[in-house]
Design an enzyme around this catalytic site. Structure first.
Site, PDB file in Angstrom:
ATOM      1  N   SER A  29       0.854  -1.185   0.000  1.00 26.72           N
ATOM      2  CA  SER A  29       0.000   0.000   0.000  1.00 26.72           C
ATOM      3  C   SER A  29       0.887   1.231   0.000  1.00 26.72           C
ATOM      4  O   SER A  29       2.040   1.185   0.455  1.00 26.72           O
ATOM      5  CB  SER A  29      -0.885   0.004   1.252  1.00 26.72           C
ATOM      6  OG  SER A  29      -1.521   1.252   1.419  1.00 26.72           O
TER       7      SER A  29
ATOM      8  N   TYR B 220      -1.808  -0.717  10.252  1.00 25.02           N
ATOM      9  CA  TYR B 220      -1.963  -1.028   8.831  1.00 25.02           C
ATOM     10  C   TYR B 220      -0.678  -0.676   8.077  1.00 25.02           C
ATOM     11  O   TYR B 220      -0.173  -1.475   7.278  1.00 25.02           O
ATOM     12  CB  TYR B 220      -3.149  -0.255   8.258  1.00 25.02           C
ATOM     13  CG  TYR B 220      -3.378  -0.482   6.781  1.00 25.02           C
ATOM     14  CD1 TYR B 220      -3.978  -1.646   6.325  1.00 25.02           C
ATOM     15  CD2 TYR B 220      -2.988   0.472   5.842  1.00 25.02           C
ATOM     16  CE1 TYR B 220      -4.190  -1.860   4.972  1.00 25.02           C
ATOM     17  CE2 TYR B 220      -3.192   0.269   4.490  1.00 25.02           C
ATOM     18  CZ  TYR B 220      -3.797  -0.898   4.063  1.00 25.02           C
ATOM     19  OH  TYR B 220      -3.989  -1.112   2.716  1.00 25.02           O
TER      20      TYR B 220
END
Length: 254
Positions: free
Chosen positions: A140, A153
């Protein structure tokens, strides 16, 4: 037909980026193993691929179950003898902030990091048997830059980037390339979860504000991520290994 006569396995293949990749791979000649915890979603993707003249099968698995992942790897070895493409796409946004319950920590680590690590390990022999395999991880843009809202995350997605470098070196002599894609915002059914709201009005406001920060002014579509995955899966990327490709409309260029 960039993937003709090749076998590809995609986790979280039932929707969003995973579905787009499954359909793109199948359209280019691959037999696709669609892995998802949602049986209906996985079978729907397989049905769409079959309807378009492609080849696919569904595997319904909770990736937190390591025994199930190991059994999946054994089926792949038995049924196909080798695996040409492994797309470790599975991931969740997880809990925000730093005041996390241990259950929140475990869930994000197990789904975003542990599952892909172990599945790759279980499939090592099948990947080596291909002689020309590609392993792709979904990282990501939050793994490349910090996130003030979801540190855990970012931690899992940043760890994937380091893992990709290490595995690329470990597999370099085995005909196995290992790379990652780092999407920014992607217009998928899971996108609202990143904005931490359940109201349509507030969701629209948060999306508008966030998209305004993207140099290209919009989120990507799942198909745009799938095309990069297709490149990495194919011989077009025959000398590409150990890298993470941002697909984020310029977010990490700032």
């Amino acid at each position: 037909m960039l993937l003709k006569n090749r076998t590809a396995l995609i986790t979280a293949g039932g929707s969003g980026m995973g579905r787009a990749a499954a359909e793109a791979f199948a359209a280019q000649g691959a037999h696709v193993i669609v892995v998802d915890v949602d049986e209906g979603a996985a079978k729907d993707v397989v049905g769409a691929i079959d309807g378009a003249g492609g080849s696919a099968r569904a595997e319904v698995i909770d990736v937190r179950d390591l025994d199930a992942l190991k059994a999946l790897a054994e089926r792949v070895q038995t049924d196909h003898g080798s695996l040409d493409v492994l797309y470790n796409n599975v991931g969740i946004p997880g809990a925000a902030g730093t005041d996390l319950a241990i259950e929140d920590w475990d869930a994000l680590i197990e789904i975003n990091a542990r599952a892909s690590f172990y599945l790759t390990n279980y499939l090592t022999d099948a990947l080596r048997a291909s002689g020309n395999a590609s392993v792709i991880f979904t990282s990501s843009s939050s793994g490349l830059v910090g996130s003030p809202y979801s540190p855990l995350y970012s931690f899992t997605k940043g760890g994937i980037i380091a893992l990709v470098r290490s595995l690329a070196l470990a597999f370099a002599q085995d005909g196995v390339r290992v790379n990652a894609i780092a999407p920014g915002s992607v217009d998928t059914p899971g996108l609202p979860a990143f904005f931490r709201t359940n109201t349509e009005e507030e969701l629209a406001e948060r999306k508008k504000a966030f998209f305004a920060q993207i140099p290209m002014g919009r989120p990507s579509q799942p198909e745009e991520i799938a095309q990069v995955a297709l490149f990495l899966a194919s011989d077009m990327a025959s000398f590409v290994t150990g890298v993470t490709i941002p697909v984020d409309g310029g977010m990490t260029a700032k």
